[in-house]
Design a protein around this motif. Structure first.
Motif, mmCIF file in Angstrom:
data_model
loop_
_atom_site.group_PDB
_atom_site.id
_atom_site.type_symbol
_atom_site.label_atom_id
_atom_site.label_comp_id
_atom_site.label_asym_id
_atom_site.label_seq_id
_atom_site.Cartn_x
_atom_site.Cartn_y
_atom_site.Cartn_z
ATOM 1 N N VAL A 14 0.818 -1.214 0.000
ATOM 2 C CA VAL A 14 0.000 0.000 0.000
ATOM 3 C C VAL A 14 0.854 1.267 0.000
ATOM 4 C CG1 VAL A 14 -1.944 -1.135 1.121
ATOM 5 C CG2 VAL A 14 -0.206 -0.010 2.539
ATOM 6 N N GLY A 15 2.170 1.105 -0.053
ATOM 7 C CA GLY A 15 3.049 2.268 -0.141
ATOM 8 C C GLY A 15 3.472 2.859 1.181
ATOM 9 N N ALA A 16 3.071 2.245 2.297
ATOM 10 C CA ALA A 16 3.469 2.770 3.601
ATOM 11 C C ALA A 16 4.928 2.455 3.908
ATOM 12 C CB ALA A 16 2.577 2.201 4.701
ATOM 13 N N LEU A 17 5.452 1.386 3.327
ATOM 14 C CA LEU A 17 6.870 1.053 3.392
ATOM 15 C C LEU A 17 7.395 0.872 1.976
ATOM 16 C CD1 LEU A 17 7.203 -1.611 6.276
ATOM 17 C CD2 LEU A 17 7.730 0.836 6.375
ATOM 18 N N GLU A 18 8.687 1.052 1.821
ATOM 19 C CA GLU A 18 9.365 0.764 0.562
ATOM 20 C C GLU A 18 10.535 -0.165 0.850
ATOM 21 O OE1 GLU A 18 10.441 4.499 -1.130
ATOM 22 O OE2 GLU A 18 8.357 5.142 -1.418
ATOM 23 N N ARG A 19 10.913 -0.963 -0.148
ATOM 24 C CA ARG A 19 12.009 -1.910 0.049
ATOM 25 C C ARG A 19 13.166 -1.538 -0.868
ATOM 26 N NH1 ARG A 19 11.172 -8.328 1.290
ATOM 27 N NH2 ARG A 19 13.124 -8.547 2.488
ATOM 28 N N LEU A 20 14.352 -1.423 -0.272
ATOM 29 C CA LEU A 20 15.550 -1.077 -1.028
ATOM 30 C C LEU A 20 16.101 -2.301 -1.753
ATOM 31 C CD1 LEU A 20 17.292 1.121 1.702
ATOM 32 C CD2 LEU A 20 15.751 1.864 -0.126
#
Length: 281
Positions: free
Chosen positions: A72-78
């Protein structure tokens, strides 16, 4: 006068402790916020193991939550697999009246104050027993401070904090007075009785003025921002103590705070003041 301890501290049990293990059967929303709460200024990118350890959520559950939050875009993964806070949270947070809404009203006056002083100009609101910084303008050559937008400041040892505390409900003030411990600055507030006296002075004068000597000499003037129902924020200037006087900075800060207050009231902004978050005792 009062200190300006820059190290954020919690006011008693006002906020859940970071890293505390969730209670058995804790709702998903609470676990999701516990996971998000594992991030802070010193932990901006974290592995799954870090998130599980800091949030107290079992690794398998943390992975499921993290994947959902990424979705949902609350976290992002590098690329290296670590997680960071996502822009979706910024998008939602920008709608908060006591954050972006108040900031948008205050910004023109803060910019005027900044151009006059060429120092740090801070705007903070009361939130869960602390002063939450919602805007900061700083000159490139201003004295270093550890304040950051979104950071929390103690109520009893910062200019904005003392203003917010002075106009808080009596229950909030009594809790802070009862739990008071001397700060690390040039501290004229050495006892709970001193704090009670200073808060009365702030209410009487409608502003706070003080200084610290450690880790380097800084001074501040802070004033309340009001809507029709009470105090909604505090505005301050922080500058080197050398040459800093109430006469030099006080009138400009108080004039800017009054101008913001008039604009807030004139535009009829709603939702700027929470129950128990401000008001004259």
């Amino acid at each position: 006068m009062m200190p300006m301890n820059e190290t954020p501290i919690s006011e008693g049990d006002a906020r859940p402790r970071r890293g505390g293990r969730p209670a058995e059967g804790q709702p998903v929303i609470d676990r999701a916020f516990a996971l998000l709460g594992a991030f802070d200024e010193n932990h901006r990118a974290q592995t799954l193991a870090d998130l599980a350890q800091r949030s107290g959520i079992p690794r398998s559950s943390a992975l499921r939550l993290a994947r959902s939050l990424v979705g949902v875009g609350a976290l992002e993964r590098l690329e290296d697999g670590r997680f960071t806070v996502g822009l979706r949270l910024l998008e939602i947070a920008s709608l908060a009246p006591r954050g972006h809404g108040l900031r948008s009203v205050a910004m023109p006056y803060m910019e005027d104050l900044f151009h006059v002083t060429r120092q740090h100009v801070l705007l903070a609101v009361l939130d869960q027993g602390e002063a939450l910084l919602i805007e900061r303008l700083s000159a490139l050559d201003a004295s270093p401070v550890r304040y950051r937008v979104g950071g929390r400041l103690p109520l009893t040892s910062t200019g904005v904090g003392l203003v917010l505390l002075a106009f808080s409900p009596p229950t909030v003030q009594e809790h802070a007075i009862g739990a008071y411990q001397p700060g690390n600055g040039d501290d004229d507030i050495r006892t709970p009785a001193d704090l009670r006296r200073v808060l009365a002075e702030v209410r009487r004068g409608d502003y706070a003025f003080g200084h610290q000597s450690r880790p380097w000499p800084l001074s501040t003037v802070a004033a309340p921002v009001r809507d029709d129902s009470g105090v909604v924020a505090a505005l301050s200037v922080v500058a080197p103590s050398s040459g800093f006087t109430d006469v030099g900075y006080g009138p400009a800060v108080r004039a800017a705070a009054r101008a913001i207050s008039r604009q807030v009231s004139a535009e009829g902004h709603r939702g700027l003041r929470l129950e128990g978050a401000g008001g004259r005792s």
